[in-house]
Motif scaffolding. Structure first.
Motif, short mmCIF file in Angstrom:
data_model
loop_
_atom_site.label_atom_id
_atom_site.label_comp_id
_atom_site.label_asym_id
_atom_site.label_seq_id
_atom_site.Cartn_x
_atom_site.Cartn_y
_atom_site.Cartn_z
N VAL A 1 36.78 42.33 46.63
CA VAL A 1 37.78 42.37 45.56
C VAL A 1 38.28 43.80 45.40
CG1 VAL A 1 38.19 42.00 43.11
CG2 VAL A 1 36.74 40.40 44.38
N LEU A 2 37.34 44.74 45.44
CA LEU A 2 37.69 46.16 45.36
C LEU A 2 36.58 46.97 46.03
CD1 LEU A 2 39.85 48.10 44.18
CD2 LEU A 2 38.36 48.34 42.17
N ARG A 3 36.97 47.92 46.89
CA ARG A 3 36.01 48.79 47.56
C ARG A 3 36.59 50.20 47.64
NH1 ARG A 3 31.61 48.29 51.58
NH2 ARG A 3 31.72 46.05 51.18
N LEU A 4 35.75 51.18 47.33
CA LEU A 4 36.14 52.58 47.42
C LEU A 4 35.31 53.28 48.49
CD1 LEU A 4 37.49 55.24 46.44
CD2 LEU A 4 35.64 55.40 44.74
N LEU A 5 35.98 53.94 49.43
CA LEU A 5 35.31 54.74 50.46
C LEU A 5 35.66 56.20 50.23
CD1 LEU A 5 35.75 51.85 51.87
CD2 LEU A 5 35.50 53.10 54.01
N THR A 6 34.65 57.06 50.27
CA THR A 6 34.87 58.51 50.21
C THR A 6 34.22 59.16 51.41
OG1 THR A 6 32.88 58.95 48.91
CG2 THR A 6 34.89 58.43 47.69
N GLY B 1 22.20 46.56 46.51
CA GLY B 1 22.89 46.06 45.34
C GLY B 1 22.42 44.67 44.96
N PRO B 2 22.81 44.19 43.78
CA PRO B 2 22.47 42.85 43.33
C PRO B 2 23.54 41.83 43.71
CG PRO B 2 23.40 44.07 41.53
CD PRO B 2 23.40 45.00 42.71
N GLN B 3 23.14 40.57 43.74
CA GLN B 3 24.05 39.44 43.93
C GLN B 3 23.79 38.43 42.83
OE1 GLN B 3 23.79 38.26 48.32
NE2 GLN B 3 22.22 39.85 48.14
N VAL B 4 24.84 37.90 42.25
CA VAL B 4 24.72 36.97 41.13
C VAL B 4 25.23 35.61 41.58
CG1 VAL B 4 25.38 36.50 38.75
CG2 VAL B 4 25.09 38.87 39.52
N ASN C 1 28.17 27.31 44.58
CA ASN C 1 29.35 27.52 45.41
C ASN C 1 30.10 28.81 45.11
OD1 ASN C 1 29.17 24.93 46.80
ND2 ASN C 1 29.83 24.01 44.87
N VAL C 2 29.59 29.63 44.20
CA VAL C 2 30.25 30.88 43.82
C VAL C 2 29.20 31.98 43.70
CG1 VAL C 2 31.71 32.06 42.14
CG2 VAL C 2 32.01 29.60 42.54
N GLN C 3 29.49 33.12 44.35
CA GLN C 3 28.57 34.25 44.31
C GLN C 3 29.34 35.54 44.08
OE1 GLN C 3 26.39 36.29 47.83
NE2 GLN C 3 24.92 34.79 47.08
N LEU C 4 28.84 36.38 43.18
CA LEU C 4 29.41 37.68 42.88
C LEU C 4 28.44 38.75 43.35
CD1 LEU C 4 31.74 39.21 41.30
CD2 LEU C 4 30.16 39.20 39.34
N ASP C 5 28.96 39.84 43.93
CA ASP C 5 28.08 40.93 44.37
C ASP C 5 28.74 42.27 44.10
OD1 ASP C 5 29.47 42.02 46.94
OD2 ASP C 5 29.42 39.87 47.30
N PHE C 6 27.91 43.29 43.97
CA PHE C 6 28.40 44.66 43.83
C PHE C 6 27.27 45.60 44.26
CE2 PHE C 6 26.79 43.20 39.76
CZ PHE C 6 25.95 44.22 39.34
N LEU D 1 32.83 45.78 45.01
CA LEU D 1 32.71 44.60 44.17
C LEU D 1 33.25 43.44 44.98
CD1 LEU D 1 32.33 43.08 41.44
CD2 LEU D 1 34.68 43.77 40.88
N GLY D 2 32.45 42.38 45.16
CA GLY D 2 32.84 41.29 46.03
C GLY D 2 32.65 39.91 45.41
N LEU D 3 33.30 38.93 46.02
CA LEU D 3 33.23 37.56 45.55
C LEU D 3 33.22 36.62 46.75
CD1 LEU D 3 33.50 35.50 43.13
CD2 LEU D 3 35.97 35.58 43.54
N SER D 4 32.42 35.56 46.67
CA SER D 4 32.38 34.52 47.71
C SER D 4 32.39 33.15 47.03
CB SER D 4 31.11 34.64 48.56
OG SER D 4 31.01 35.91 49.18
N PHE D 5 33.15 32.22 47.61
CA PHE D 5 33.11 30.86 47.09
C PHE D 5 33.46 29.88 48.22
CE2 PHE D 5 37.52 32.17 46.43
CZ PHE D 5 38.24 31.08 46.89
#
Length: 293
Positions: free
Chosen positions: A76-81, A258-261, A266-271, A287-291
């Motif tokens: 959903v959103l990722r920052l690389l430095t 990181g954790p996964q919720v 059928n739906v998983q959130l991770d960051f 921050l990611g999402l899978s479904f």
């Protein structure tokens, strides 16, 4: 580190026979023959295996999507430095996704697209009449990747599994893409030690294109990962990643965690974060999402 990876591969090879001796499957709750299900004859929902996305780490899942079903995984959103001497910069990724469709019970087809990338690079060593001369800003839609995954051994009725992922990245991204065709092949595996704890890893072989050199180079990326299910809702993972390529004879490494919720079956959130252990590795926050359906 070098002695570790051959030992890990041997462990994966032994996982298959060990899994065949298991009396109670840990990756599924229903023992049923699903080989006759296809894209046009979908697996009934009551027979679907638990969802195991390829994200959030680098290690791929060896499990394919059930025949006739769709799965969507996205940054959903990722920052690389990054920083290497006077050169430094950052990238923002928005909806870099992987879409999958199950062809058979053991094979799925996947399409990945870097929907939007904002890349800003700086070089403090360059001098110019204006600060803008030292900046390089690129943004837009990135590269498209076509992938095919096949579960070689294991799957629903075993504690371990091995999978093979073949893919090619197409140079469709212009200035925010890699600039060339990039084929790759990944062997990945997992072993379910208990109902709440698993270990896995992979060996990825990639031919990346270096636009500055105008040529491809080979990169080997082995990983080792473990995750633990703390509750029905929350699990966490830690992943060690190694990098070696033909441009330089040196290993680089990083760690993902990181954790996964599990919002539902059928739906998983991770960051989490991707942290460098050596130089020449980007620092990332995601921050990611899978479904699936």
């Amino acid at each position: 580190m070098r002695a570790f990876y051959p030992t890990f591969l041997l462990s994966l090879a032994l996982a298959g026979p060990a899994a065949a001796q298991a009396n109670h499957p840990l990756n599924d709750t229903i023992d049923v023959d699903k080989t006759h299900y296809t894209l046009f004859n979908p697996t009934p929902r009551k027979y679907m295996r638990p969802m195991v996305p390829d994200r959030p780490g680098i290690t791929e899942s060896p499990y394919s999507v059930d025949a006739g079903h769709f799965q969507y995984e996205t940054d959903v959103l990722r920052l690389l430095t990054r920083r290497e001497g006077p050169q430094h910069g950052h990238d923002w990724y928005v909806n870099h996704f992987l879409a999958k469709i199950g062809l058979t019970d053991r094979t799925d087809f996947q399409v990945a697209l870097d929907t939007y990338t904002y890349s800003h690079n700086f070089n403090d060593a360059e001098a110019g009449p204006s600060p803008f001369d030292q900046n390089q800003l690129n943004r837009g839609v990135g590269d498209l990747t076509l992938r095919l995954k096949h579960t070689l051994v294991g799957d629903d009725d075993s504690r371990g599994a091995l999978g093979l992922v073949g893919y090619v990245q197409l140079p469709t991204g212009g200035r925010v893409g890699d600039g060339g065709y990039e084929p790759g092949l990944t062997l990945t595996g997992i072993f379910q030690c208990t109902k709440t704890w698993s270990v896995g890893g992979q060996v990825a072989n990639n031919y990346f294109f270096d636009p500055e050199a105008g040529q491809h180079f080979y990169q080997l990326t082995p990983t080792l990962t473990t995750d633990y299910q703390f509750t029905k809702l929350v699990q966490g993972f830690v992943e060690l990643v190694g990098y070696w390529d033909t441009r330089q004879s040196a290993w680089h490494s990083s760690v993902n965690l990181g954790p996964q919720v599990d919002i539902s079956s059928n739906v998983q959130l991770d960051f989490g974060a991707h942290l460098p252990l050596t130089h020449s590795v980007d620092r990332e926050y995601f921050l990611g999402l899978s479904f699936r359906r």
